[in-house]
Write a protein that holds these residues in place. Structure first.
Motif, PDB file in Angstrom:
ATOM      1  N   UNK A  25      38.589  12.243 -20.705  1.00  0.00           N
ATOM      2  CA  UNK A  25      39.772  13.000 -20.292  1.00  0.00           C
ATOM      3  C   UNK A  25      39.549  14.499 -20.406  1.00  0.00           C
ATOM      4  N   UNK A  26      38.851  14.935 -21.466  1.00  0.00           N
ATOM      5  CA  UNK A  26      38.637  16.362 -21.702  1.00  0.00           C
ATOM      6  C   UNK A  26      37.213  16.815 -21.387  1.00  0.00           C
ATOM      7  N   UNK A  27      36.413  15.941 -20.755  1.00  0.00           N
ATOM      8  CA  UNK A  27      35.022  16.233 -20.371  1.00  0.00           C
ATOM      9  C   UNK A  27      34.101  16.434 -21.564  1.00  0.00           C
ATOM     10  N   UNK A  28      34.564  16.064 -22.767  1.00  0.00           N
ATOM     11  CA  UNK A  28      33.708  16.108 -23.955  1.00  0.00           C
ATOM     12  C   UNK A  28      32.875  14.840 -24.018  1.00  0.00           C
ATOM     13  N   UNK A  29      31.712  14.948 -24.627  1.00  0.00           N
ATOM     14  CA  UNK A  29      30.814  13.812 -24.702  1.00  0.00           C
ATOM     15  C   UNK A  29      31.230  12.850 -25.823  1.00  0.00           C
ATOM     16  N   UNK A  30      30.949  11.572 -25.614  1.00  0.00           N
ATOM     17  CA  UNK A  30      31.121  10.571 -26.658  1.00  0.00           C
ATOM     18  C   UNK A  30      29.776  10.390 -27.350  1.00  0.00           C
ATOM     19  N   UNK A  31      29.694  10.789 -28.605  1.00  0.00           N
ATOM     20  CA  UNK A  31      28.488  10.664 -29.429  1.00  0.00           C
ATOM     21  C   UNK A  31      28.951  10.122 -30.768  1.00  0.00           C
ATOM     22  N   UNK A  32      28.790   8.820 -30.980  1.00  0.00           N
ATOM     23  CA  UNK A  32      29.428   8.211 -32.137  1.00  0.00           C
ATOM     24  C   UNK A  32      28.615   7.010 -32.615  1.00  0.00           C
ATOM     25  N   UNK A  33      28.845   6.645 -33.867  1.00  0.00           N
ATOM     26  CA  UNK A  33      28.265   5.422 -34.413  1.00  0.00           C
ATOM     27  C   UNK A  33      29.364   4.601 -35.057  1.00  0.00           C
ATOM     28  N   UNK A  34      29.410   3.326 -34.709  1.00  0.00           N
ATOM     29  CA  UNK A  34      30.376   2.381 -35.262  1.00  0.00           C
ATOM     30  C   UNK A  34      29.592   1.189 -35.798  1.00  0.00           C
ATOM     31  N   UNK A  35      29.399   1.147 -37.105  1.00  0.00           N
ATOM     32  CA  UNK A  35      28.569   0.102 -37.684  1.00  0.00           C
ATOM     33  C   UNK A  35      27.134   0.255 -37.189  1.00  0.00           C
ATOM     34  N   UNK A  36      26.534  -0.812 -36.672  1.00  0.00           N
ATOM     35  CA  UNK A  36      25.159  -0.716 -36.189  1.00  0.00           C
ATOM     36  C   UNK A  36      25.049  -0.253 -34.743  1.00  0.00           C
ATOM     37  N   UNK A  37      26.185   0.085 -34.121  1.00  0.00           N
ATOM     38  CA  UNK A  37      26.180   0.466 -32.707  1.00  0.00           C
ATOM     39  C   UNK A  37      26.401   1.969 -32.556  1.00  0.00           C
ATOM     40  N   UNK A  38      25.506   2.612 -31.818  1.00  0.00           N
ATOM     41  CA  UNK A  38      25.590   4.037 -31.502  1.00  0.00           C
ATOM     42  C   UNK A  38      25.922   4.164 -30.025  1.00  0.00           C
ATOM     43  N   UNK A  39      26.840   5.068 -29.698  1.00  0.00           N
ATOM     44  CA  UNK A  39      27.293   5.213 -28.317  1.00  0.00           C
ATOM     45  C   UNK A  39      27.076   6.639 -27.834  1.00  0.00           C
ATOM     46  N   UNK A  40      26.463   6.764 -26.661  1.00  0.00           N
ATOM     47  CA  UNK A  40      26.382   8.041 -25.952  1.00  0.00           C
ATOM     48  C   UNK A  40      26.944   7.832 -24.564  1.00  0.00           C
ATOM     49  N   UNK A  41      28.059   8.485 -24.268  1.00  0.00           N
ATOM     50  CA  UNK A  41      28.738   8.211 -22.990  1.00  0.00           C
ATOM     51  C   UNK A  41      29.614   9.386 -22.588  1.00  0.00           C
ATOM     52  N   UNK A  42      30.154   9.297 -21.370  1.00  0.00           N
ATOM     53  CA  UNK A  42      31.148  10.265 -20.907  1.00  0.00           C
ATOM     54  C   UNK A  42      30.599  11.656 -20.707  1.00  0.00           C
ATOM     55  N   UNK A  43      29.460  11.776 -20.025  1.00  0.00           N
ATOM     56  CA  UNK A  43      28.843  13.092 -19.889  1.00  0.00           C
ATOM     57  C   UNK A  43      29.432  13.910 -18.747  1.00  0.00           C
ATOM     58  N   UNK A  44      30.373  13.338 -18.045  1.00  0.00           N
ATOM     59  CA  UNK A  44      31.365  14.059 -17.244  1.00  0.00           C
ATOM     60  C   UNK A  44      30.791  15.044 -16.236  1.00  0.00           C
ATOM     61  N   UNK A  45      29.605  14.753 -15.722  1.00  0.00           N
ATOM     62  CA  UNK A  45      29.040  15.584 -14.671  1.00  0.00           C
ATOM     63  C   UNK A  45      28.450  16.902 -15.129  1.00  0.00           C
ATOM     64  N   UNK A  46      28.428  17.153 -16.449  1.00  0.00           N
ATOM     65  CA  UNK A  46      27.803  18.403 -16.911  1.00  0.00           C
ATOM     66  C   UNK A  46      26.861  18.164 -18.079  1.00  0.00           C
ATOM     67  N   UNK A  47      26.471  16.917 -18.306  1.00  0.00           N
ATOM     68  CA  UNK A  47      25.681  16.611 -19.477  1.00  0.00           C
ATOM     69  C   UNK A  47      24.181  16.716 -19.326  1.00  0.00           C
ATOM     70  N   UNK A  48      23.650  16.681 -18.086  1.00  0.00           N
ATOM     71  CA  UNK A  48      22.207  16.549 -17.936  1.00  0.00           C
ATOM     72  C   UNK A  48      21.438  17.686 -18.608  1.00  0.00           C
ATOM     73  N   UNK A  49      21.931  18.890 -18.518  1.00  0.00           N
ATOM     74  CA  UNK A  49      21.220  20.030 -19.111  1.00  0.00           C
ATOM     75  C   UNK A  49      21.034  19.865 -20.620  1.00  0.00           C
TER      76      UNK A  49
END
Length: 365
Positions: A326-350
């Protein structure tokens, strides 16, 4: 049925998954990357030959990450022995940005910035039209996306990472803080795998992959199909910087824009331009890959009005996905043994090498 044992499993071999595997493998971690498609596929968000390395941010945290990212891009270049980040400069214009304040923030963040009047900018870059102040970042540039993903994966493989292509992951189950199980389906059939950590960098498939997994909560992720195009330059000589054009509803010249515009020269293909996050929502498994005609018509109009250095009638479109928060911020999180990287919103590649470093740290820690 026997269960394969792994230390770290990475789901998705796009930019972020590749960079995560690169960092993990170089740190001596046992890592396997599972990609549901073939190498270099065009179904997601990491394909293509060009992305802007744009430094026009006002947030100190983004600028700090960009400083680190530039160092890491150069490190990857040296390891791969090929150019990946080309310094072209980037110009930002349009009434939707406070150019003076942005310039001051960028300078404070450690990057070169200057504000030019439109006549000076037009003399430097005749392929673009300007009607107001222009922010120029000379140290910004263009990243070769395809080559970068390949370099991350090659570097990870040299350091010991395993690549599992055409391997779809499903049925993820958390058993404990260091125990996550999942199914892998490939040419040999279906089998269960156990890992200490699972890093999900599945892009547009993130919600599908992690939906329903106990203990995993994701923010809303909106998947859209975007459709930039390459326009044929009318003169091969002019220098092309990357560019960003921000409209304002109160400005008659830009109020018709569907969204901000970004672009850059892609060597051998033309001048790339696209609407930022203006595409329709889509299911990544049911995409038509056909450009929306209204978006195409608006982009052609933009090129005709604002990019005099191209033939607006001569273009080739490409499609890709954006996965946006919603706010174009990246999702960088860990929940137990699972790590998530998502939501790079068209400006994350750099930011890719820094995102990979962050996800690798979450997985290792």
């Amino acid at each position: 049925m026997s269960v394969e044992q792994l230390d770290v499993a990475v789901i998705g071999a796009g930019a972020m998954g590749a960079a995560t595997a690169w960092h993990l493998a170089r740190a001596g971690k046992e890592v396997a990357v599972f990609e549901q498609f073939e190498p270099g596929h065009v179904r997601g968000a990491s394909h293509g030959a060009s992305r802007n390395f744009n430094v026009a941010y006002v947030e100190p945290s983004y600028l700090a990450w960009l400083r680190d990212a530039e160092v890491l891009w150069r490190e990857l270049e040296a390891e791969a022995d090929r150019p990946l980040l080309t310094t072209t400069g980037i110009v930002t214009h349009g009434p939707g940005v406070d150019h003076v304040a942005t310039s001051a923030a960028i300078s404070a963040g450690g990057f070169a910035a200057e504000v030019l009047d439109p006549s000076e900018a037009a003399a430097r870059w005749p392929g673009l039209r300007f009607d107001g102040p222009v922010l120029h970042n000379a140290g910004a540039g263009r990243v070769d996306a395809n080559a970068s993903v390949a370099a991350f994966l090659s570097g990870a493989a040299r350091a010991g990472a395993q690549m599992r292509w055409n391997s779809a992951v499903s049925d993820i189950e958390v058993r404990g803080d260091d125990d996550v199980r999942f199914s892998v389906t490939d040419a040999e059939g279906c089998r269960r795998v156990r890992a200490r950590r699972l890093v999900c960098t599945a892009g547009a498939w993130t919600a599908k992959t992690l939906g329903g997994v106990a203990g995993v909560t994701l923010p809303a992720l909106r998947v859209t199909q975007e459709q930039p195009a390459h326009f044929r330059p009318v003169d091969g000589a002019p220098h092309w910087p990357g560019f960003n054009h921000h409209p304002a509803a109160s400005d008659p010249a830009t109020s018709w824009f569907l969204a901000p515009v970004y672009g850059m020269l892609t060597p051998g293909q033309g001048v790339k331009a696209g609407w930022h996050a203006a595409g329709p929502e889509t299911d990544p498994d049911r995409r038509s890959f056909l450009p929306d005609r209204e978006l195409t018509a608006a982009l052609v109009r933009y090129a005709a009005e604002w990019i005099p250095g191209v033939d607006a009638a001569a273009f080739a479109e490409i499609t890709c996905t954006y996965t946006s928060t919603v706010d174009a911020r990246f999702v960088l999180d860990r929940m137990g043994p699972i790590v998530v990287g998502a939501g790079f919103s068209g400006h994350g590649f750099k930011f890719t090498p820094v995102v990979g470093r962050t996800l690798a740290a979450l997985a290792a820690g």
